[in-house]
Scaffold this active site. Structure first.
Site, short mmCIF file in Angstrom:
data_model
loop_
_atom_site.label_atom_id
_atom_site.label_comp_id
_atom_site.label_asym_id
_atom_site.label_seq_id
_atom_site.Cartn_x
_atom_site.Cartn_y
_atom_site.Cartn_z
N ASP A 89 -1.05 4.65 -12.98
CA ASP A 89 -0.07 4.45 -11.91
C ASP A 89 1.30 4.34 -12.56
O ASP A 89 1.61 3.34 -13.20
CB ASP A 89 -0.43 3.18 -11.14
CG ASP A 89 0.43 2.98 -9.90
OD1 ASP A 89 1.61 3.41 -9.93
OD2 ASP A 89 -0.04 2.40 -8.91
N ILE B 10 4.46 4.55 -11.08
CA ILE B 10 5.51 4.51 -10.06
C ILE B 10 6.79 3.84 -10.56
O ILE B 10 7.84 3.97 -9.93
CB ILE B 10 5.03 3.84 -8.76
CG1 ILE B 10 4.77 2.35 -8.96
CG2 ILE B 10 3.80 4.52 -8.22
CD1 ILE B 10 4.52 1.61 -7.66
N LYS C 272 10.05 3.03 -5.94
CA LYS C 272 10.70 2.18 -6.93
C LYS C 272 11.86 2.88 -7.62
O LYS C 272 12.94 2.30 -7.76
CB LYS C 272 9.67 1.72 -7.98
CG LYS C 272 8.37 1.19 -7.39
CD LYS C 272 8.60 0.02 -6.43
CE LYS C 272 7.28 -0.49 -5.87
NZ LYS C 272 7.45 -1.61 -4.92
N TYR D 273 -1.20 -5.91 -10.30
CA TYR D 273 -0.56 -5.97 -8.98
C TYR D 273 -1.56 -6.49 -7.94
O TYR D 273 -2.63 -5.91 -7.76
CB TYR D 273 -0.07 -4.57 -8.62
CG TYR D 273 0.31 -4.33 -7.18
CD1 TYR D 273 1.23 -5.14 -6.54
CD2 TYR D 273 -0.26 -3.27 -6.47
CE1 TYR D 273 1.57 -4.91 -5.22
CE2 TYR D 273 0.09 -3.02 -5.15
CZ TYR D 273 1.00 -3.85 -4.53
OH TYR D 273 1.34 -3.61 -3.21
#
Length: 470
Positions: A230, A232, A273, A145
Site C-alpha cells: 500500500d 498511498i 494523501k 493502520y
C-alpha cells in the site's frame, strides 16, 4: 425469524476501536478558533490540507477542465452518461505517469494493469477478494493502520495475523518476526495467502529500507504467497532516505523472469494523501497478473470513480509543469509542518520516532503512563481527548505491542491550530509531571517518616535497662 443478515448484526467492523471513537468525540465538539475555541482539535485524521491553494490556483487557470469543457465546448452530457467501468483511458494514462513521477521515474507502470476504485479502501478490499478465500490470512507488520481491520476483514472474511515489530529497531520488519507470524497463523490453522505492508508506513511515518523490501520478496518467494504494498503515502516523503517502491525492487531483481513472483506483487495507490483529495474517492490497484486485473476490473463496478472526477484529474495530472511543482512544494510544506510538530512535542518533553514521510508522527508518551499497561495507555488517551481536548490515536488501536505510543497528525489543520494544540499538550504534561513528582516526593517523605519511626522505636527499646539492673 431473523430479519437481518449475520453481516448486518455482527460486531466485526471495528467501529468500536478507540481510533474511531476519538473521531466521534471530536464530531460532538469540534474545535473552531472563533466559534468553539474550547473544542476538541482533530489530530487523529491523516488529511493533507497544506497545498489546497496550489490546486485551487490550477483550477482557476484551467476553466475548461473545471467546467467540464473540451476546446471551449461543454462535454457535461458526455460525462454524465454511462461510462465503461474500465475507466477513462486518458485518466489511467495520466495517473500511472504521476505514479512514476513520484517514484523519480525509477519505474514505469502500464495503464492496462491498473484498476480504478473508489479510494484505497476499495482497492485493498478488492485485492483481498481476488487473492484470498474467507478464513485465509494475510500477515501485517505492527503497528498498522486501524482501518485495515475493517477494510481487509469485514466483508471478505479474511483474517489478519500480526507481524510483531518493536521499538528496539524502530519497528522495522525482521526475518524472525516474519517467520514467527507465519508459524502463528499455521498454529491457528490459517492458510497464509500473503503479506500486506504500508510503505511509507501509516502510522510510523517512515519509509521501508531496501533491506526490508528484499527480505519481503525473499519471504513471499519461499512461501509461495502474495505481497501487497500500500503506497498511498509515496508522494509525502520529505526527508531522506528516499522512497523505494516494491516495483523498483522486483525490477532490480529481474523478477519478471520469474513470472510467478512477478505476478504475486501488487500495489495499492490513491490520490487521497499525495493530492489531499480523499473526498474525490480516487484509488487504484496495480498488478502484473492479468487474471487479477480482469477480476478486479469486474469488481470495480461496485465502486466506480465518477467520469467527471476522472476528466478533471486527467487534465490536472497531464500538466507536467504543475505536477513537478506540486510534488516539490508539497514535500517542502510537509517537512516544515512536521518540524513544527516535533518542536512543539520537544518543548512539552515528548519525543517521537524519527520520520521522513506521511502526515503524522509516531509519538512516545510512555513516560506519562501510570503503569506499563494498555489500560494505562487508554487512561492517558481519555485524558488527552476529554481534558486536553486533542483527538490522537492510541498505539493499541494500531495493534502496537508496546503501550504508550500514539499517532499524532499535523497536516489537517492550520499552523496556528497546531501551535495551540502543542500549548495545550505542554500544559497537560507539565501538570502531570508536577503531580507525579509531588506524589513521589510525598511517597519518599512517608517512607522516611516510617523509617524514622522504626528507628526511634528501636532506639527506645534498646535503651531500656535490663530487668533487675539499675
Amino acid at each position: 425469524m431473523k430479519l437481518l443478515s449475520a453481516k448486518a448484526t455482527c460486531n466485526s467492523h471495528g467501529q468500536d476501536s478507540s481510533y474511531f471513537l476519538g473521531w466521534q468525540e471530536y464530531e460532538k465538539n469540534p474545535y473552531d478558533e472563533k466559534k468553539n475555541p474550547k473544542g476538541i482539535i482533530q489530530m487523529g485524521l491523516a488529511e493533507n490540507q497544506l497545498c489546497f491553494d496550489l490546486l485551487e490556483s490550477w483550477l482557476n487557470k484551467n476553466p475548461d477542465a473545471a467546467g467540464f469543457k473540451r476546446d471551449g465546448q461543454s462535454i457535461f452530457r458526455e460525462l454524465a452518461l454511462f461510462q465503461d467501468y474500465h475507466g477513462l483511458p486518458a485518466f489511467k494514462k495520466s495517473l500511472v505517469e504521476f505514479m512514476s513521477e513520484i517514484r523519480g521515474n525509477e519505474v514505469t507502470f502500464d495503464p492496462n494493469n491498473i484498476v480504478l476504485t473508489a479510494g484505497a479502501t476499495s482497492a485493498n478490499e478488492t485485492l483481498m477478494f481476488c487473492l484470498a478465500e474467507p478464513g485465509d490470512a494475510f500477515l501485517l507488520p505492527t503497528p498498522y493502520y486501524p482501518g485495515f481491520d475493517r477494510d481487509l476483514k469485514w466483508r471478505t472474511g479474511v483474517e489478519i495475523v500480526p507481524i510483531h515489530c518493536t521499538s528496539s529497531n524502530d519497528f522495522q520488519i525482521t526475518e524472525t518476526a516474519l517467520e514467527e507470524a507465519y508459524q502463528q497463523a499455521q498454529k491457528q490453522n490459517l492458510k497464509v495467502k500473503g503479506v500486506l505492508v504500508t510503505n511509507p508506513s501509516n502510522p510510523l511515518g517512515t519509509t521501508m529500507s531496501r533491506n526490508e523490501l528484499n527480505l519481503l520478496v525473499d519471504f513471499i518467494t519461499e512461501k509461495n504467497i502474495h505481497l501487497v504494498s500500500d503506497e498511498i503515502y509515496s508522494g509525502t516523503v520529505f526527508n531522506s532516505p528516499a522512497f523505494i517502491s516494491i516495483m523498483e525492487i522486483v525490477k532490480e531483481r529481474n523478477c519478471s523472469e520469474n513470472t510467478e513472483v512477478w505476478n504475486r506483487v501488487h500495489i495499492v495507490y490513491s490520490l487521497s494523501k499525495d493530492l489531499g483529495l480523499p473526498g474525490f474517492r480516487v484509488g487504484a490497484l496495480y498488478s502484473n497478473d492479468d487474471m487479477v486485473v480482469a477480476a478486479a476490473t469486474k469488481m470495480s463496478s461496485f465502486g466506480l470513480v465518477s467520469s467527471h472526477t476522472q476528466y478533471l484529474l486527467s487534465a490536472m495530472l497531464s500538466d507536467k509543469k504543475f505536477t513537478k511543482n506540486y510534488i516539490s512544494e508539497n514535500q517542502k510544506r510537509l517537512k516544515k509542518r512536521q518540524k513544527k510538530l516535533v518542536s512543539g512535542l520537544e518543548k512539552a518533553g515528548i519525543s517521537c520516532l524519527k520520520s521522513n514521510a506521511g502526515l503524522f508522527c509516531w509519538v512516545d508518551m510512555r513516560h506519562l503512563l501510570s503503569s506499563n499497561t494498555f489500560e494505562a495507555e487508554i487512561e492517558l488517551w481519555k485524558k488527552i481527548v476529554y481534558d486536553v481536548k486533542l483527538n490522537i490515536s492510541p498505539g493499541s488501536s494500531c495493534h502496537c505491542t508496546e503501550p504508550g505510543w500514539f499517532r499524532v497528525c499535523f497536516a489537517n489543520m492550520s499552523e496556528e491550530t497546531l501551535k495551540f494544540s502543542m500549548q495545550r499538550l505542554k500544559a497537560f504534561v507539565d501538570t502531570t509531571i508536577n503531580v507525579h513528582n509531588q506524589s513521589n516526593h510525598q511517597s519518599v517523605k512517608n517512607s522516611r517518616r516510617k523509617l524514622l519511626t522504626k528507628w526511634v522505636f528501636r532506639l527506645s527499646f534498646d535503651d531500656r535497662e535490663p530487668c533487675g539492673e539499675r
